[in-house]
Each structure stands twice: as structure tokens, then as C-alpha cells.
Design a protein around this motif. Structure first.
Motif: not given
Length: 419
Positions: A224-234
Motif C-alpha cells: 500500500x505504501x508503494x502504491x500510494x507513493x506512485x499515486x502521490x508522484x503522478x
């Protein structure tokens, strides 16, 4: 009446912190913030505790600050580019008017990407890579030397995928969206696995995990942390790489070429590679058990402290705050979180700077068994979706509008022919 420019400073003169602050019209703490952000370089006073600054460098920064305050370039052209994608204000940022942190913490990376591209939420969105594109991209990546950087791999994979797409020159919205939904998973699929297990199905974050982490079976909180990091950096408005993408799209380069332009920019230590520097700093603090000697060594060498401060956020970087909150739910991340807090508190004695997303990425990559370059990979994969959104927007504008006027500062012509 226009303010007069100050008289040029002595080229060999060095300024004290107080003198530099007065020339820039800021507090002494802000001078050190400029150093941390890489906008100024400093030199320690021999036998003392203070720093000195190159007079020419301070004067140049003062001129830039005055031009930016005026809102125009030296040639009189606008610095801004109208966009409907991302807004940054008051230590928050928004994707198409919606709080980006809320989106990233409640939706997957793929869903946030779809929102950025279309303004519509598509629950359960998944990206699938065509077998032909993956095969071509993997062959190209496998031919590179072992020491090739992550951005090298992704750039080569992008070019290879373009050659496998006969419709790449179709710049219609539907065609570009089709490219986006297949290029991003192709880039992930082309990366070599970190262990013997390579996952090519399921959420993109899980597929990316197997390319980055030596931990074979990730727990739900880490994924979840990795997926959220991806979304935060879009996306993050017109960062340097995004501007390069829009310049390419303005010339009507296809989406693969536009993404390649962005990948060519993020390798800089002040952009996509910044998280790797923060990772190494964090690892040094973990190895020594104390941030003070590590920070002292960095400052003694005249280097900026990575992972701290952001020119767009006077306060806390909202991306870092969101990612730290998720990392606190991962027990094995506790040592890295404590080390990051030590870095911030130690540096606060020198300059009051908050942690930025690069330091949060460093905690994620360090605690999840990922190499220092993993943050750059996460950044590049995530930002590809934002680049596509900006390319799509630019395709709808007048061609070749991204053409600023040069302000010639060379010898006045005519000059004699060189002998």
C-alpha cells in the motif's frame, strides 16, 4: 518607475551570511535554505563556524528572484503555462481540483492516473502490457551493461516499445490514452527482477515490487505504501521534466518520444535522482547510529542535505507527510523513520527545513530492501502518467508555442572574422 539594479559586486569577493541575506532581502535562515536546495553554494570559514558565499552567485540569485517576483522573463514573455491538471498552493496540491493526497490514499495508482488523464474515475482500473511490446523492450534492456542506471533502462524500454507500435504517430486522444495504458506496464515488465520471482499480473505496484525489493513476499502495508507513493508522484505541475515533455509535445512528437524527453531530464540530482542521495544519507545515519556526524560531513564537503526543503512548500511537503503516515504502520520501517527524524532535527539547528518526499521515499526503499536507485525508478514510473497527461493537454494547444525568445548576451555584431 523601475527599481535600479545594484552595482556589480567584486568578482572575487565572498559574502558573509548576513551580507548575503541583506542582498537577497531574506532572513539568514533562508540563505541556508537556498544552500540546501542547491540554489547557492557555501564555503566554511577556516577555523570558524560561519559560512561565506560567492558574491556573483548571490547577485545572480537576487536577479532571478526579482524577475520571478515580477512574473515575467527578461525578454518580457510569460513564464507560466496554462494547465488544468495540477494546482499547488498553501502547502497542498490538487489533481484536477481534487486534493491529491486524498486521491492517492483512497485510490490505486492506476485509478489516479485515469483521473489525471480523463477527469473521470474508473474504479478497478488495471494496465496490461502487450506481449509484443514487452518482448521488444526486454530484449533492448537485456542488451545494456549491468551498471546501467534505472533511467537508462526505462528510456531504452520506451524507445523499444515505440518501435513495436505502428500507431504511435496517431496523436488523437483515444490513441494516446491507449499508449499510456500499455506503455507504463511495459516499462515495469521490462525491468529485471530483484529476485528469481517476477510478477507480471495484478496491481502495478505489486509488479513493480518484484523488480525493486529483495523481500519476496511483501506485506499488505508495504504494498500500500508503494502504491500510494506512485499515486502521490503522478504529477507535480511544471517540474523540469514535465516542461521538457510539453516542449516535445508542442513540436508534435509522439507520446513515446515525449516520455523519453522527460526521462532524459529526471536523472539530475536535483530532480528524480534526489531520492537516491537521500537513501545513501539515511543509510549512513543508520550505520553510524547518529545523524550529527553524517550531517557535519555533508556540510563540511559543501554539499546540500538531500531530502529536506522544497521551493514550492514553505511548510511541510504534503507528499512526505502522507507517505510517512503509511510507513509508520510498517514495523520494520521504524529504524529508518527514526533516522529520518534525526536528520530533520539535527539539520534544524542549521536551517529550519521540513522533510520532503525524497526523504520519505528513502525511508520506504531502505526499509523494504530496495537499492538506492529504487526511488528514482518509482519516481520515473509514477511520473510517466503525469507526462502523458501533459502531452495530451499540449496536443490540444497551438503547435510550437513552447518557443521562448533568447536574450542574446554575446559580443555586439558585426565582429571581425576569426583568423
Amino acid at each position: 518607475m523601475r527599481d535600479q539594479e545594484p552595482a556589480p559586486l567584486d568578482a572575487e569577493r565572498r559574502l558573509s551570511t548576513k551580507e548575503a541575506a541583506e542582498l537577497l532581502g531574506v532572513k539568514p535562515e533562508t540563505v541556508y535554505a537556498y544552500v540546501s536546495r542547491g540554489q547557492l553554494s557555501s564555503r566554511r570559514v577556516a577555523g570558524g563556524r560561519g559560512s561565506t558565499f560567492d558574491a556573483r552567485e548571490v547577485e545572480a540569485l537576487a536577479r532571478r528572484n526579482r524577475r520571478e517576483s515580477a512574473g515575467s522573463s527578461p525578454s518580457g514573455g510569460e513564464l507560466s503555462v496554462r494547465t488544468r491538471i495540477t494546482l499547488i498552493e498553501s502547502d497542498r496540491y490538487y489533481y484536477r481540483g481534487v486534493d491529491a493526497v486524498d486521491l492517492a490514499t483512497r485510490h490505486t495508482y492506476e485509478e489516479v492516473a485515469e483521473w489525471l488523464w480523463t477527469g473521470r474515475m474508473r474504479p478497478g482500473s488495471t494496465f496490461t502490457a502487450p506481449a509484443t511490446s514487452v518482448a521488444v523492450a526486454r530484449r533492448a534492456v537485456d542488451s545494456l551493461p549491468e551498471h546501467a542506471a534505472p533511467t537508462d533502462l526505462l528510456r531504452v524500454a520506451t524507445i523499444a516499445a515505440a518501435t513495436a507500435d505502428p500507431l504511435r504517430f496517431d496523436l488523437s486522444e483515444g490513441a494516446v490514452l491507449g499508449t499510456a495504458r500499455t506503455l507504463i506496464p511495459t516499462l515495469v515488465a521490462a525491468l529485471p527482477p530483484a529476485s528469481r520471482r517476477r510478477r507480471d499480473e495484478g496491481p502495478l505496484a505489486h509488479r513493480l515490487w518484484t523488480r525493486l525489493s529483495a523481500h519476496k513476499d511483501p506485506d499488505e502495508a508495504s504494498l500500500r505504501a508503494l502504491d500510494t507513493a506512485l499515486a502521490l508522484l503522478v504529477d507535480h505541475d511544471l517540474a523540469a521534466s514535465t516542461l521538457a515533455v510539453r516542449v516535445a509535445a508542442s513540436a508534435r512528437a509522439h507520446a513515446y518520444a515525449a516520455v523519453s524527453a522527460g526521462l532524459g531530464v529526471i536523472e539530475g540530482p536535483l530532480h528524480g535522482a534526489a531520492s537516491g542521495l537521500a537513501h545513501r544519507l539515511l543509510q549512513d545515519v543508520l550505520d553510524q547510529g547518529d545523524a550529527a556526524p553524517v550531517i557535519a560531513d555533508e556540510l563540511r564537503a559543501g554539499r546540500r542535505i538531500p531530502g529536506l526543503g522544497h521551493r514550492l512548500y514553505p511548510g511541510e511537503d504534503p507528499r512526505a507527510r502522507a507517505l510517512f503516515a503509511l510507513l509508520e504502520q510498517i514495523p520494520r520501517a521504524e529504524p529508518a523513520l527514526l533516522a529520518a527524524r534525526d536528520i530533520v532535527e539535527t539539520t534544524a539547528r542549521h536551517a529550519p527545513l521540513h522533510a520532503n518526499v525524497d526523504l520519505a521515499l528513502a525511508v520506504l526503499t531502505t526499509s523494504c530492501g530496495m537499492p538506492p536507485t529504487a526511488g528514482e525508478t518509482i519516481f520515473a514510473v509514477a511520473r510517466t502518467a503525469g507526462w502523458i497527461a501533459h502531452a495530451l493537454e499540449e496536443y490540444g494547444e497551438r503547435p510550437l508555442r513552447m518557443r521562448p525568445s533568447g536574450l542574446y548576451a554575446g559580443p555586439k555584431p558585426p565582429q571581425p572574422l576569426p583568423e
